[in-house]
Write an enzyme that holds these catalytic residues in place. Structure first.
Site, PDB file in Angstrom:
ATOM      1  CG  ASP A 108      -2.291   0.896   1.068  1.00 10.60           C
ATOM      2  OD1 ASP A 108      -2.370   1.608   0.103  1.00 10.60           O
ATOM      3  OD2 ASP A 108      -3.119   0.491   1.901  1.00 10.60           O
ATOM      4  CG  ASP A 123      -9.412   2.613  -0.271  1.00 10.44           C
ATOM      5  OD1 ASP A 123      -8.848   1.462  -0.603  1.00 10.44           O
ATOM      6  OD2 ASP A 123      -8.739   3.439   0.212  1.00 10.44           O
TER       7      ASP A 123
END
Ligand code: DGJ
Length: 766
Positions: free
Chosen positions: A498, A568
């Protein structure tokens, strides 16, 4: 000339025909001194070994050149060395600032006295087997027999040498371009702008097509008429970003999904990019793509070379679908690590939306048990397992498991997960550092920062964190060492890598003052170095890249990590838009897509489980929810989804993907996956708002086998009948000829209600 070179044909001294299966790109050295684009479009000749029809005739010094120099009194000519060519009248392959061509240039270079270097003169060409390595940068792999054309340009006065590199990727219909700039002189030079590719267009009505968006709403399709002036899509954020994607297409005004001419470029790069069209002279628009000159200034000492990222150019005569096919095939076959090109991706369950920072060994193993029962193959432990991280305000950099949360360690947890027959994945965010961390205490200088300004927790923060200075070799070494140890100790099968903050300030005190403009690009080079070492050490680990969802979904990252967490936003309706847009460039197998709980955590919408399944199953599939809390009925449905996905996984992950209906233009989204020869087809249809079902138009398919007879049945989804009172018939399943499905369409009759999806199976029977 290597045997390989049959897709590169030199005609006379000054015309080069680069061919792919369906396209031709013809370069002509105008006046024997300046490379120009003579033609880019549909393949000119069927026989690659012959001279291209229409190319062999006019010589570079003949009639055409005279035509290009038509009297234009206010044009500046380029001086004696460049044969007094009026560069503004030419479709330049690599225009230079200061040359009297006032369009946005490909190159802006300065000599040691800060004078512009205003001209480059063609010197020679050569054809090489394969493609030379792009120093420290990813690029598309060539197949046996492919070759590269290099054109060498130089400026005698300063010693600047520029090598333009062109590689036709034959079966992917891609021309890959990059540039190498060398300092052959005695004095340092400065590069302020180095585009990877520059393409001159002939006049015509064109639209720009770009992918724009925001966090949780990435890669929406934006199409607009190209107006007089300059159009740009770009990132200045240090990553390719949520806001824009390193892609730009110019589509003929009447080009659409399945027809018309489209010219497009993709940059294989993960940092700041610029893709622009300078149409200030509407009769000669120019497309440039490369590293964004914003925060870029590169010093080139004598003997040094600078290599640009690779740009992938695609021409399609079959509209936007044809363009996407070029990019899908080059990314899936030549960019994604070779080890993963045909390897099936597992069904995963990620703990983020199930447990957020509430990490604990027991709870995670219970989640793993619930996942194993329904057929999930890998479980992934997301954020919160290390240091003292109970929220997003600490511990990035302290990559030691928290012993209270994981008492048997990460290796103990991995052992337990493996004992359940599951693969084990772990979330990491290696590029970041929390001011509240042991790493920061030990190395306060390792983050990007400006000395003398606020530091640590007082510095400008994003998500409470700072960015590690990957331009520094010691930081790269720390990262390689720390994560090699962690990945090996945990015996990982999967890593979610990430990155949750853009770069600002872009400053590294480790570089000398005259190299400060190199930080943003050196950051990307440092990242690529780390990734290539880790990739080499852990070839079997499936890496998923992520940057606050899809903030770094680009071909550069895909060269190391075969898939990206698309967004997301896990809401099925939002994902119809995001995945549809993403598919303009990226094949579905590269998109991570998960079914999550309702109401959806990002947008609060409740969609049927079947719809969440159908949308997520159109990509690399998984779950992001606490299945322990789901009803038995829902868990049964999950089991059916996974069975369905596993049955059709090869088709979805490696088949041909075709967009049929755009959610950006109507109330439905439809797409299909087709195998070789179109014997097996899966059709996905989703309707957003409920409508009176009788008004539902048929879905027109494409690219079926000519004359084929198809049996159509429901493969997955709610089988209930349509009609407001539920009385209308279910879909007209049965036998259809390809022509009927293509010209009239399949008469879908979706159930009543909002947010419904169905997947249809079309099987060729004759
Ligand atoms: C942002 C990612 O996109 C999410 O999926 C999740 O991993 C969080 N970071 C964790 O902090």
């Amino acid at each position: 000339m290597p045997a390989a070179a049959h897709m590169i044909r030199t005609i006379g001294n000054h015309v080069f025909h680069l061919a792919t299966q369906d396209s031709s790109y013809v370069i002509e050295i105008a006046g024997g001194v300046v490379p120009t684009l003579r033609y880019w479009g549909r393949r000119l000749d069927a026989d690659p070994s012959g001279d291209a029809v229409g190319v062999a005739g006019a010589g570079p010094d003949g009639r055409r050149l005279a035509e290009l120099n038509v009297d234009a009194p206010y044009r500046i000519n380029a001086g004696k060395r460049l044969q007094r060519l009026q560069l503004e009248g030419l479709r330049l392959e690599y225009g230079v600032q200061g040359s009297g061509d006032f369009r946005r240039p490909a190159l802006h270079a300065l000599d040691a006295e800060a004078f512009p270097i205003p001209q480059l003169v063609y010197r020679s060409h050569r054809v090489l087997s394969g493609k030379p390595e792009l120093a420290g940068l990813p690029s598309a792999r060539t197949a046996a027999g492919e070759a590269t054309l290099e054109l060498e340009l130089a400026d005698e006065v300063s010693g600047l040498r520029v090598v333009l590199s062109y590689t036709p990727h034959e079966s992917q219909n891609i021309i890959a371009r990059h540039v190498r700039v060398e300092n052959d002189g005695e004095q340092p030079l400065v590069l302020d702008r180095v585009m990877s590719a520059s393409v001159g267009f002939a006049p015509g009505a064109l639209d720009t097509v770009t992918l724009t968006g925001a966090w949780a709403g990435e890669r929406h399709v934006t199409r607009a008429p190209l107006a007089t002036g300059v159009f740009a899509t770009e990132s200045t954020r240090g990553t390719s970003s949520h806001i824009a994607n390193p892609f730009l297409a110019l589509a003929e005004r009447n080009a659409y999904e399945a027809h018309g001419d489209v010219y497009a470029a993709v940059l294989v790069y993960s940092g700041n990019f610029l893709a622009e069209v300078d149409a200030s002279l509407p009769q000669s628009p120019r497309l440039n793509i490369g590293i964004n000159p914003f925060e870029f200034r590169w010093r080139l000492d004598p003997g040094e070379a600078f290599t640009s990222p690779e740009a992938l150019l695609a021409y399609s005569g079959d509209g936007l679908s044809g363009m996407s096919r070029c990019f899908h095939s080059v990314i899936a076959e030549c960019i994604v690590p070779e080890h993963w090109t045909r390897r099936e991706r597992p069904v995963v369950l990620n703990s983020w939306e199930a447990q957020y920072f509430e990490v604990g060994e027991e709870a995670f193993l219970e989640l793993a048990d619930s996942a194993a029962k329904v057929g999930v193959e890998y479980v992934v432990l997301d954020d919160g397992w290390f240091g003292t991280r109970n929220g997003d305000d600490s511990s990035l950099g302290d990559w030691q498991e928290n012993p209270w949360k994981l008492p048997t360690g990460i290796d103990g947890l991995a052992h337990e997960v493996h004992a359940r027959g599951l693969g084990f994945g772990l979330w990491v965010e290696p590029e970041m550092i929390s001011p509240v961390s042991e790493l920061y205490n030990a190395h306060p200088d390792w983050c990007l920062h400006i000395p003398g300004r606020e530091r640590g927790a007082e510095a400008p923060l994003g998500r409470n964190q700072l960015v590690l200075d990957l331009s520094r070799e010691e930081v790269q070494e720390w990262m390689i060492g720390t994560f090699s140890e962690l990945f090996a100790r945990a015996g990982l099968d999967y890593v979610k890598w990430d990155m949750n903050r853009y770069l600002a300030p872009v400053a590294s005190p480790a570089l000398s003052a005259e190299r400060r403009g190199e930080v943003a690009h050196r950051y990307v080079l440092g990242l690529y170095r780390v990734l290539s070492v880790l990739r080499g050490r852990f070839p079997d680990v499936l890496f998923e890249s992520c940057a606050g969802g899809g903030g770094r979904f680009d071909a550069g990252m895909l060269a190391f990590m075969p898939q990206t967490w698309t967004s997301d936003n896990t809401d099925a309706v939002s994902r119809l838009f995001i995945q549809y847009g993403t598919s303009f460039v990226f094949p579905p197998v590269t998109m991570g897509a998960h079914v999550s709980a309702v109401p959806n955590h990002q947008v609060g919408r409740s969609t049927p489980l079947a719809t969440r399944g159908a949308v997520a199953m159109s990509a690399s599939f998984g779950y992001e929810a606490d299945l322990r809390e789901w009803s038995d009925a829902d868990r049964d449905e999950v089991r059916r989804q996974i069975e369905f996905y596993r049955r059709f996984r090869t088709l979805i992950q490696f088949g041909r993907f075709t967009r049929l209906e755009s959610p950006f233009e109507g109330n439905r989204a439809a797409w299909m996956f087709t195998d070789e020869g179109a014997r097996q087809v899966l059709l996905f249809v989703s309707r957003i708002r409920g409508e009176v079902s009788a008004a539902e138009p048929p879905v027109r398919l494409r690219e079926l086998a000519a004359g084929g007879l198809y049996e159509v049945s429901l493969a997955y989804g709610d089988a209930s009948p349509s009609g407001e009172d539920g009385s209308a018939p279910a879909d007209d399943y049965g036998m259809y000829r390809a022509a009927e499905l293509e010209n009239h369409g399949f008469p879908v009759r979706l159930p009543v209600g909002d947010y419904v999806s169905r997947v249809y199976n079309l099987h060729r029977v004759d």
